[in-house]
Write an enzyme that holds these catalytic residues in place. Structure first.
Site: not given
Ligand code: FPP
Length: 246
Positions: A27, A31, A44, A138
Protein backbone atom coordinates in the site's frame (compact mmCIF):
# COMPACT_ATOMS: atom_id res chain seq x y z
CA UNK A 1 34.11 -9.17 4.76
CA UNK A 2 31.50 -6.78 3.35
CA UNK A 3 28.46 -5.72 5.38
CA UNK A 4 26.04 -7.44 3.02
CA UNK A 5 27.96 -10.70 3.42
CA UNK A 6 27.73 -10.28 7.19
CA UNK A 7 23.98 -9.67 6.95
CA UNK A 8 23.50 -12.79 4.85
CA UNK A 9 25.42 -14.89 7.39
CA UNK A 10 23.09 -13.50 10.05
CA UNK A 11 20.05 -14.72 8.14
CA UNK A 12 21.58 -18.14 7.43
CA UNK A 13 22.15 -18.57 11.17
CA UNK A 14 18.70 -17.24 12.08
CA UNK A 15 16.89 -19.04 9.28
CA UNK A 16 15.06 -21.34 11.69
CA UNK A 17 13.15 -18.31 12.94
CA UNK A 18 12.22 -16.96 9.51
CA UNK A 19 8.53 -17.14 8.60
CA UNK A 20 7.86 -19.67 5.80
CA UNK A 21 4.97 -17.79 4.25
CA UNK A 22 4.83 -14.00 4.13
CA UNK A 23 1.96 -11.99 2.64
CA UNK A 24 2.25 -8.28 1.91
CA UNK A 25 -0.35 -5.61 1.19
CA UNK A 26 1.71 -3.25 -0.97
CA UNK A 27 0.00 0.00 0.00
CA UNK A 28 0.94 3.65 -0.41
CA UNK A 29 2.01 3.89 -4.06
CA UNK A 30 -0.46 6.71 -4.75
CA UNK A 31 0.51 8.77 -1.68
CA UNK A 32 4.21 8.22 -2.40
CA UNK A 33 3.72 9.67 -5.90
CA UNK A 34 1.51 12.55 -4.73
CA UNK A 35 4.12 13.63 -2.17
CA UNK A 36 6.57 13.97 -5.05
CA UNK A 37 4.17 15.78 -7.37
CA UNK A 38 4.06 12.73 -9.65
CA UNK A 39 1.08 10.87 -11.17
CA UNK A 40 -0.17 7.85 -9.18
CA UNK A 41 1.14 5.57 -11.93
CA UNK A 42 4.70 6.67 -11.06
CA UNK A 43 4.12 5.21 -7.58
CA UNK A 44 2.97 1.91 -9.08
CA UNK A 45 6.02 1.86 -11.40
CA UNK A 46 8.41 2.34 -8.47
CA UNK A 47 6.30 -0.19 -6.52
CA UNK A 48 6.94 -2.80 -9.21
CA UNK A 49 10.71 -2.28 -8.83
CA UNK A 50 10.25 -2.80 -5.08
CA UNK A 51 8.78 -6.24 -5.85
CA UNK A 52 12.12 -7.27 -7.33
CA UNK A 53 14.10 -5.90 -4.34
CA UNK A 54 11.84 -7.56 -1.79
CA UNK A 55 11.62 -10.91 -3.62
CA UNK A 56 15.42 -11.23 -3.80
CA UNK A 57 15.78 -10.22 -0.13
CA UNK A 58 13.00 -12.59 0.93
CA UNK A 59 14.77 -15.48 -0.78
CA UNK A 60 18.07 -14.62 0.98
CA UNK A 61 16.26 -14.40 4.31
CA UNK A 62 14.86 -17.93 4.07
CA UNK A 63 11.23 -17.12 3.23
CA UNK A 64 9.66 -19.88 1.11
CA UNK A 65 6.57 -18.18 -0.26
CA UNK A 66 5.94 -14.46 -0.70
CA UNK A 67 2.40 -13.44 -1.65
CA UNK A 68 1.94 -9.88 -2.85
CA UNK A 69 -1.43 -8.14 -3.19
CA UNK A 70 -0.97 -6.64 -6.67
CA UNK A 71 -4.60 -6.10 -7.70
CA UNK A 72 -7.76 -6.66 -5.67
CA UNK A 73 -11.23 -7.52 -6.95
CA UNK A 74 -12.16 -4.00 -5.74
CA UNK A 75 -9.39 -2.22 -7.72
CA UNK A 76 -11.54 -2.29 -10.89
CA UNK A 77 -13.39 0.68 -9.33
CA UNK A 78 -10.33 2.93 -9.87
CA UNK A 79 -10.16 5.41 -12.78
CA UNK A 80 -9.80 3.73 -16.16
CA UNK A 81 -6.31 5.09 -16.87
CA UNK A 82 -4.98 3.74 -13.54
CA UNK A 83 -6.58 0.31 -14.10
CA UNK A 84 -5.16 0.25 -17.60
CA UNK A 85 -1.65 1.05 -16.27
CA UNK A 86 -1.92 -1.64 -13.58
CA UNK A 87 -2.86 -4.14 -16.31
CA UNK A 88 0.31 -3.18 -18.23
CA UNK A 89 2.62 -3.40 -15.21
CA UNK A 90 3.09 -7.20 -15.20
CA UNK A 91 4.38 -6.91 -18.80
CA UNK A 92 6.80 -4.11 -17.90
CA UNK A 93 7.91 -5.97 -14.77
CA UNK A 94 8.59 -9.32 -16.41
CA UNK A 95 10.28 -7.73 -19.44
CA UNK A 96 12.72 -6.13 -17.04
CA UNK A 97 13.20 -8.88 -14.46
CA UNK A 98 12.25 -12.33 -15.78
CA UNK A 99 15.86 -13.23 -16.64
CA UNK A 100 17.01 -12.30 -13.16
CA UNK A 101 14.15 -14.25 -11.56
CA UNK A 102 15.23 -17.27 -13.63
CA UNK A 103 18.89 -16.84 -12.61
CA UNK A 104 17.85 -16.67 -8.96
CA UNK A 105 15.71 -19.82 -9.28
CA UNK A 106 12.54 -17.94 -8.25
CA UNK A 107 9.20 -19.49 -9.17
CA UNK A 108 6.36 -17.15 -10.19
CA UNK A 109 2.76 -18.13 -9.44
CA UNK A 110 -0.48 -16.18 -9.13
CA UNK A 111 -3.62 -16.29 -7.02
CA UNK A 112 -6.90 -14.90 -8.36
CA UNK A 113 -9.07 -14.87 -11.44
CA UNK A 114 -6.84 -13.99 -14.35
CA UNK A 115 -9.64 -14.29 -16.94
CA UNK A 116 -10.94 -10.77 -16.32
CA UNK A 117 -7.67 -9.17 -17.47
CA UNK A 118 -6.89 -8.20 -21.07
CA UNK A 119 -5.47 -11.13 -23.04
CA UNK A 120 -2.01 -9.51 -23.22
CA UNK A 121 -1.84 -9.32 -19.40
CA UNK A 122 -2.98 -12.92 -19.07
CA UNK A 123 -0.40 -14.06 -21.63
CA UNK A 124 2.49 -12.28 -19.93
CA UNK A 125 1.62 -13.73 -16.51
CA UNK A 126 1.06 -17.24 -17.86
CA UNK A 127 4.38 -17.02 -19.69
CA UNK A 128 6.25 -16.07 -16.50
CA UNK A 129 4.49 -18.85 -14.59
CA UNK A 130 5.38 -21.45 -17.25
CA UNK A 131 8.95 -20.26 -17.67
CA UNK A 132 9.69 -20.45 -13.93
CA UNK A 133 7.59 -23.51 -13.10
CA UNK A 134 10.60 -25.79 -12.58
CA UNK A 135 12.43 -23.31 -10.32
CA UNK A 136 12.83 -24.48 -6.75
CA UNK A 137 13.68 -21.28 -4.85
CA UNK A 138 11.30 -18.68 -3.45
CA UNK A 139 7.71 -18.89 -4.69
CA UNK A 140 6.71 -15.36 -5.69
CA UNK A 141 2.92 -15.39 -5.81
CA UNK A 142 1.07 -12.40 -7.24
CA UNK A 143 -2.43 -12.00 -5.85
CA UNK A 144 -4.06 -10.48 -8.88
CA UNK A 145 -7.79 -9.85 -9.33
CA UNK A 146 -7.87 -11.46 -5.92
CA UNK A 147 -10.46 -11.10 -3.17
CA UNK A 148 -10.65 -13.42 -0.19
CA UNK A 149 -14.44 -13.62 0.04
CA UNK A 150 -14.64 -14.46 -3.67
CA UNK A 151 -11.89 -17.07 -3.21
CA UNK A 152 -13.88 -18.75 -0.43
CA UNK A 153 -17.12 -18.58 -2.40
CA UNK A 154 -15.52 -20.19 -5.46
CA UNK A 155 -14.01 -22.90 -3.26
CA UNK A 156 -17.33 -23.67 -1.59
CA UNK A 157 -19.07 -23.86 -4.98
CA UNK A 158 -16.41 -26.20 -6.32
CA UNK A 159 -16.66 -28.43 -3.27
CA UNK A 160 -20.48 -28.49 -3.44
CA UNK A 161 -20.33 -29.42 -7.16
CA UNK A 162 -17.92 -32.27 -6.41
CA UNK A 163 -20.19 -33.60 -3.67
CA UNK A 164 -23.32 -33.25 -5.86
CA UNK A 165 -21.68 -35.12 -8.74
CA UNK A 166 -20.49 -37.92 -6.43
CA UNK A 167 -16.81 -37.06 -7.02
CA UNK A 168 -16.21 -36.81 -3.30
CA UNK A 169 -17.82 -37.51 0.07
CA UNK A 170 -19.46 -34.77 2.14
CA UNK A 171 -16.61 -34.93 4.66
CA UNK A 172 -14.94 -31.53 4.55
CA UNK A 173 -12.29 -30.69 7.15
CA UNK A 174 -10.43 -27.39 7.64
CA UNK A 175 -7.32 -28.93 6.10
CA UNK A 176 -9.23 -30.19 3.06
CA UNK A 177 -11.00 -26.84 2.60
CA UNK A 178 -7.62 -25.06 2.42
CA UNK A 179 -6.78 -27.14 -0.65
CA UNK A 180 -9.66 -25.55 -2.60
CA UNK A 181 -8.30 -22.04 -2.08
CA UNK A 182 -6.01 -20.15 -4.48
CA UNK A 183 -3.54 -19.96 -1.57
CA UNK A 184 -3.63 -23.24 0.35
CA UNK A 185 -0.96 -22.37 2.93
CA UNK A 186 -1.42 -20.70 6.32
CA UNK A 187 0.35 -17.34 6.45
CA UNK A 188 3.02 -16.86 9.12
CA UNK A 189 3.51 -13.12 8.71
CA UNK A 190 1.34 -10.44 7.08
CA UNK A 191 2.80 -6.99 6.47
CA UNK A 192 0.83 -3.96 5.34
CA UNK A 193 2.80 -0.92 4.28
CA UNK A 194 1.88 2.75 4.48
CA UNK A 195 0.16 2.91 7.84
CA UNK A 196 -3.38 1.72 7.13
CA UNK A 197 -4.69 -0.72 9.76
CA UNK A 198 -6.92 -2.94 7.62
CA UNK A 199 -6.90 -6.43 6.08
CA UNK A 200 -8.89 -5.34 2.97
CA UNK A 201 -10.33 -8.71 1.95
CA UNK A 202 -6.88 -10.35 1.85
CA UNK A 203 -6.34 -14.02 2.73
CA UNK A 204 -8.99 -14.00 5.48
CA UNK A 205 -8.90 -17.79 5.98
CA UNK A 206 -5.12 -18.08 5.66
CA UNK A 207 -4.35 -15.25 8.13
CA UNK A 208 -6.08 -17.05 11.03
CA UNK A 209 -2.85 -17.36 13.06
CA UNK A 210 -0.59 -14.94 11.20
CA UNK A 211 1.46 -12.33 12.98
CA UNK A 212 0.44 -8.89 11.69
CA UNK A 213 2.79 -5.98 11.13
CA UNK A 214 1.62 -2.55 9.98
CA UNK A 215 4.53 -0.32 8.98
CA UNK A 216 4.33 3.38 8.10
CA UNK A 217 6.84 2.88 5.24
CA UNK A 218 5.20 3.39 1.82
CA UNK A 219 5.56 0.40 -0.51
CA UNK A 220 7.85 2.18 -3.03
CA UNK A 221 10.28 2.89 -0.14
CA UNK A 222 10.08 -0.60 1.38
CA UNK A 223 13.48 -2.30 1.03
CA UNK A 224 15.76 -5.04 2.42
CA UNK A 225 16.19 -3.16 5.71
CA UNK A 226 12.42 -2.69 6.12
CA UNK A 227 11.87 -6.41 5.47
CA UNK A 228 14.62 -7.36 7.93
CA UNK A 229 13.00 -5.10 10.58
CA UNK A 230 9.70 -6.97 10.05
CA UNK A 231 11.43 -10.35 10.37
CA UNK A 232 13.16 -9.20 13.59
CA UNK A 233 9.76 -8.15 14.95
CA UNK A 234 8.28 -11.51 13.86
CA UNK A 235 11.10 -13.40 15.62
CA UNK A 236 10.38 -11.53 18.84
CA UNK A 237 6.68 -12.52 18.87
CA UNK A 238 5.45 -15.38 21.02
CA UNK A 239 3.24 -17.50 18.73
CA UNK A 240 0.91 -19.68 20.78
CA UNK A 241 -1.73 -20.74 18.21
CA UNK A 242 -4.35 -20.57 20.96
CA UNK A 243 -2.31 -22.74 23.32
CA UNK A 244 0.05 -21.78 26.13
CA UNK A 245 3.64 -20.58 25.85
CA UNK A 246 6.02 -23.53 25.61
C1 FPP B 1 -1.96 0.12 -3.35
O1 FPP B 1 -1.47 1.43 -3.27
C2 FPP B 1 -1.32 -0.56 -4.49
C3 FPP B 1 -1.99 -1.13 -5.51
C4 FPP B 1 -3.45 -1.17 -5.61
C5 FPP B 1 -1.26 -1.75 -6.63
C6 FPP B 1 -0.04 -2.48 -6.23
C7 FPP B 1 0.71 -2.86 -7.42
C8 FPP B 1 2.05 -2.83 -7.53
C9 FPP B 1 2.95 -2.43 -6.42
C10 FPP B 1 2.73 -3.23 -8.77
C11 FPP B 1 2.20 -4.52 -9.34
C12 FPP B 1 3.18 -5.08 -10.24
C13 FPP B 1 3.13 -6.32 -10.78
C14 FPP B 1 4.29 -6.81 -11.50
C15 FPP B 1 1.96 -7.20 -10.68
P1 FPP B 1 -2.49 2.62 -3.52
O2 FPP B 1 -2.48 2.96 -4.96
O3 FPP B 1 -3.83 2.27 -2.97
O4 FPP B 1 -1.80 3.75 -2.67
P2 FPP B 1 -2.54 4.91 -1.88
O5 FPP B 1 -3.32 4.25 -0.77
O6 FPP B 1 -1.40 5.72 -1.38
O7 FPP B 1 -3.41 5.62 -2.86
Amino acid sequence: MSKSKLDLDFFKKEVYMAPKTVAIIMDGNGRWAKQRGLPRTAGHKKGADTIRTVALAAQDMGIQKLILYAFSTENWKRPEDEVSYLCKLPGLFFNKFINELMEKNIQVTFAGELEKFPKATQDVINKAVNMTSKNTGLELCLAINYGSRREMLLSIKKYADEVASGKRENDLTEEEFSKYLFVPEDIDLMIRTSGELRISNYLLWQLAYAELIFTPVAWPDFDEKALKDCLDEFASRDRRFGGLTS
